[in-house]
Structure formats: C-alpha cells, structure tokens
Design an enzyme around this catalytic site. Structure first.
Site, PDB file in Angstrom:
ATOM      1  N   LYS A  67       0.979  -1.185   0.011  1.00  0.00           N
ATOM      2  CA  LYS A  67      -0.064   0.082   0.099  1.00  0.00           C
ATOM      3  C   LYS A  67       0.806   1.301  -0.245  1.00  0.00           C
ATOM      4  O   LYS A  67       2.093   1.038   0.495  1.00  0.00           O
ATOM      5  CB  LYS A  67      -0.929   0.091   1.149  1.00  0.00           C
TER       6      LYS A  67
ATOM      7  N   ASP B 141      -7.063   4.430  -4.800  1.00  0.00           N
ATOM      8  CA  ASP B 141      -7.699   3.921  -3.528  1.00  0.00           C
ATOM      9  C   ASP B 141      -8.329   5.518  -3.298  1.00  0.00           C
ATOM     10  O   ASP B 141      -8.584   5.991  -3.947  1.00  0.00           O
ATOM     11  CB  ASP B 141      -6.658   3.733  -2.249  1.00  0.00           C
TER      12      ASP B 141
END
Ligand code: NDP
Length: 453
Positions: free
Chosen positions: A134, A174
């Site tokens: 991430k 995201d």
C-alpha cells in the site's frame, strides 16, 4: 500434537500482540488490523507447531520494506509545498507487491501499514498471484486544480518509479486516487522509464485499462452479500440497504444493489449523509456520479435536486436497513453504530471500505449472529480485476466486459466458499475467521517453502 488450552492460546496471542505494539509504537490502526487477524489465527495454529517455530505470523506482521520520501510541488500561486510520500511493500511471498495508493490528509505510516497487512491476506484470497502493498501521501486532492494535482502526481512518481515495476510492485487507486490521478502517474512513469508496461492498474481504457475495473470493488462487495444470503436461502430482492461514502466503491455498490432488486436509501461523504426513502435509482445515481467525478461537489447537493430526501450530519447507521455496506473509510462503524444497526434489524454487513468496523463493532455483529463479511473478503473484487488487468497487459490483449464480469462473479463466489470452508461452526459461518485463515494458509505455506528468508 494435542491442542493447547484456550487459556494458553490466549497467553500466546497477548504476548504476540504486545510485541507488535512495542515494536510499532503509536500505530493504532496497524495494531487493530493485526489484532483482528491474530485473534482468529492463534486458535487455528494452536496445534500446528511449524508456524510457531518458523515465526510465521511474527514475520507476516513486519513489512518487507517501507519507502518514505519527500514530494515537493508548486501550487497555482507559485508557493512551494511539501508532502510526504510512502510505499509499504508488505509481503511478496505469493506474487509481486500489489495494492493501492491513497491521497488523503489522514495518511500516515500506521494507516498504510494496516492497509498493506490487510492487502496481503486479501490478495491471497483472490487466488491470483499477488503480494500485498500500500502507499500514498498526506496530499489532499480536494479543492486542488487539475494542474496542481498533475504537478503533485508527477513529483510523487519521480521518486516512486524506482521502487515499482510490472513484475515488482504494481500500485493502483484508493481514496483520493481515481482515473485522473492514475493517468498523471502513469504518464510520468512512462516518460521517465521510456517503457509502456502494466505498472499501474485502474488505467484509462485508452492506455491499457481493463473493463469492469472501476466497478469491480462495489460490485464485488454486493456479490459477496448476495452469496452469503443465497447460502442461507435468501437474496437481495426487496432489501433496504444503507451505503456510506459516495466515491468509487459506494457508487458501484449502489448500481449492483439496484440490479439485484434491492433499494439503497443512503450515501455519505465526510460532511454527512443523505437519506432518500424512495431509493437511489439509476437517474439519481447518474447525478451522484457526475457530482463526484466531474463537478467534484458534495453529497449534500443531492437534496436540492431530489424531493423527499434529506441531509444529516454524521454517519448513516441510524437509518433502518436490512443490509449495511460501508464504503467510505476505516473505523466508520463503532460499537454504538453496530448496536444501533442490529437493534434496527440489520441482518448483514458487507464491507466495501477497508476495516470500516472497529474491533468492538465486529464483536457486536458476531455476538448478534448476523452475516458479517470482513473487507479482506468482501472488497477483494477490485484487486482481483486489477490482477486480471495485469494479465491482459502482459499478454497485450483486452478481454470483453461480459467475460470479465463473469470472472469477477466467480472469484467472489470462490472467496465466499473459502470463508465457509474455514469458518463454518455448526450452522453458523464465521466469515472473519474463514477469510483470515484461508488468506493466511497460502502466504504462510509459501513462506515455509522459502525457509529462513
Ligand atoms: P473515493 O475517494 O472514491 O471515495 C471515498 C468516499 O469516502 C468519499 O465519499 C469520501 O468523502 C468518503 N470518506 C473518505 N474519508 C472519509 C472520512 N474520514 N470520513 C467520512 N467519509 C470519508 O475512495 P474509494 O471509493 O476508492 O474507497 C473507499 C474505501 O474503499 C476505502 O476504504 C478504500 O481503501 C476501499 N477500497 C477501495 C478500492 C477501490 O478499488 N477503489 C478497493 C478496495 C478497497 P469526501 O469526499 O468528503 O472525502
């Protein structure tokens, strides 16, 4: 080996979690994500000494690598601004690192480590060869001009490019990173590297994107709910659904609920939520898509357009519903919210957002015995279609929409069935334990195969 007592397992769990807290001080979200997984993994590995001996969970709770960097950019007034950029490469035991980029002022190491840790399990559940990662920045795209967002993205990629690659680490979108940002990021990567490869997913259709990718997370979360309902002999038809958020995941969750015959009555953003008792139909959803993606407005504007709807501050969980699909952000359902949902007759929760329910909220759902689909299972559709985008890019082909939607549906059903396989307790399915254990086994066994790496 005979199973140690539950008390002893609890002692091992506490010792492990205290160690994680000590090594990662102040990282609240990361502690929470690791605790949620370890609570179900410790009982599972209690009689499997190899995982203890090889320190598998301890190693899984430590990222392979964290890259942190300065991202300078110049705003429209000519001021030099400084942001912080990150990439957390968590675990590449079963494939190259894969996970989104988040641009939001709340981004810090704790948030990205929780997301990278979760991503490792989620990617394993999809059955595709992808490790977990991430990244992102504390940059806030809200209120910035397109030029400012472009300058930021270019500066961000100027550093990030040396850490990623189509077989190394493949970021995606995201919160705060949608089609516009992916375009700017990919453009800069291509320019620096002089290579046209599938190094990002969620790309535009003109430059290697996959059909269904934008829709996949929201659709997948609703398919997962439908799978849980069907397993109990029920379905989505006629169900009243509360959705939070109004971004990518939320809007396509609404679309799929509508397809399956349910009625969505709420949407939200960080300023509050709208309640529309008549349901958010296709025409209203088109308005929201334009509002959020083109005009970049606020959800409160919905009530000026559609009579009978109302805007309220706070979160939508007090609105009576059969199903809740949280699609905004982490920890948006706490114990009180969960209790209100259960009291009002909510029978199922499918998490479109990552870790939207805190640990106490999860315990409320579990003790009420309602259907509860944790994010790592319920929202895996997005990364699954990203995996399919990578395959299409490698083969330089483009699959048809109907083919991709079928693959997405099949993957969500397989994830559901894995959760049942590992989470069935009598008549009840513990989807959280099922998802954690099924995701764990594949990564853990790959790590065992590698020895002491
Ligand atoms: P978007 O940026 O498209 O939308 C986010 C939505 O959530 C917006 O409506 C935003 O409101 C709201 N929101 C964000 N932060 C907060 C907050 N602190 N409090 C209240 N509302 C908030 O993001 P996505 O739809 O892509 O992502 C939503 C969730 O889904 C995240 O948890 C993400 O990690 C998860 N997810 C996304 C995937 C994807 O494919 N996009 C894949 C898997 C998971 P506002 O505009 O006011 O900020």
């Amino acid at each position: 080996m005979s199973k140690p007592s539950a008390d002893k397992t609890q002692v091992y769990f506490k010792r492990f979690i205290n160690g994680v807290k000590k090594r990662n001080p102040g990282e609240r979200e990361f502690h929470q994500a690791v605790s949620e997984v370890a609570e179900t993994i410790f009982p599972y590995i209690a009689d499997k000494p190899i995982y203890h001996k090889m320190q598998i969970l301890e190693r899984m709770a430590e990222p392979d690598r964290v890259v942190m960097f300065r991202v300078p950019w110049t705003d429209e007034e000519g001021n030099i601004r400084n942001q912080r950029g990150y990439r957390v490469q968590f675990n590449n035991s079963i494939g190259p690192y894969k996970g989104g980029l988040r641009f939001h002022p709340s981004v810090n190491l704790s948030v990205l480590k929780f997301l990278g840790f979760e991503q490792t399990f989620k990617n394993s559940l999809t059955g595709l060869p992808m490790g977990g990662a991430k990244g992102g920045s504390d940059f806030n795209p809200k209120g910035k001009s397109d030029i400012e967002v472009m300058r930021f993205c270019q500066s961000f990629m100027t550093e990030l490019h040396r850490h990623i690659g189509e077989d190394t680490d493949i970021p995606a979108g995201d919160i705060g990173v949608g089609a516009r940002e992916i375009g700017y990021l990919f453009g800069q990567y291509k320019r620096i590297e002089n290579r046209f490869v599938g190094v990002l997913t969620g790309k535009g259709m003109e430059f290697g994107g996959s059909k269904i990718r934008t829709e996949a997370t929201g659709y997948g979360a609703v398919y997962f709910m439908q799978n849980m309902l069907e397993y109990k002999g029920d379905d989505m038809r006629g169900k009243t659904v509360a959705v939070s958020g109004s971004g990518n995941v939320a809007t396509y969750a609404v679309e799929k609920v509508n397809h399956l015959g349910g009625k969505v009555v709420t949407l939200s953003d960080s300023s509050g939520f709208i309640h529309d008792p008549d349901g958010i139909n296709t025409e209203k959803l088109d308005f929201v898509l334009d509002l959020k993606n083109v005009r970049r407005g606020r959800i409160s504007e919905y009530v000026d357009k559609f009579k009978g709807s109302s805007f309220h501050e706070g979160r939508p969980w007090g609105v009576a519903c059969d199903i809740a699909v949280p699609c905004a952000t982490q920890n948006e359902i706490n114990r009180e919210d969960a209790e209100v949902l259960v009291k009002n007759g909510c029978m199922g929760v499918s998490e479109g957002a990552n870790m939207p329910t805190d640990l106490e909220g999860i315990h409320v759902f579990q003790s009420a015995g309602i259907l509860y689909a944790p994010s790592k299972a319920a929202n895996a559709g997005g990364v699954a279609v990203s995996g399919l985008e990578m395959s299409q890019n490698s083969a330089r082909i483009s699959w048809a929409e109907v083919e991709l939607e079928k693959l997405l549906k099949d993957i969500m059903l397989k994830i559901h069935d894995s959760c049942v396989e590992y989470g069935k307790k009598g008549d009840h399915v513990d989807y959280l334990a099922g998802a954690n254990i099924a995701g764990f086994i594949k990564v853990a066994d790959a790590m065992l195969a590698y020895g002491h790496t």
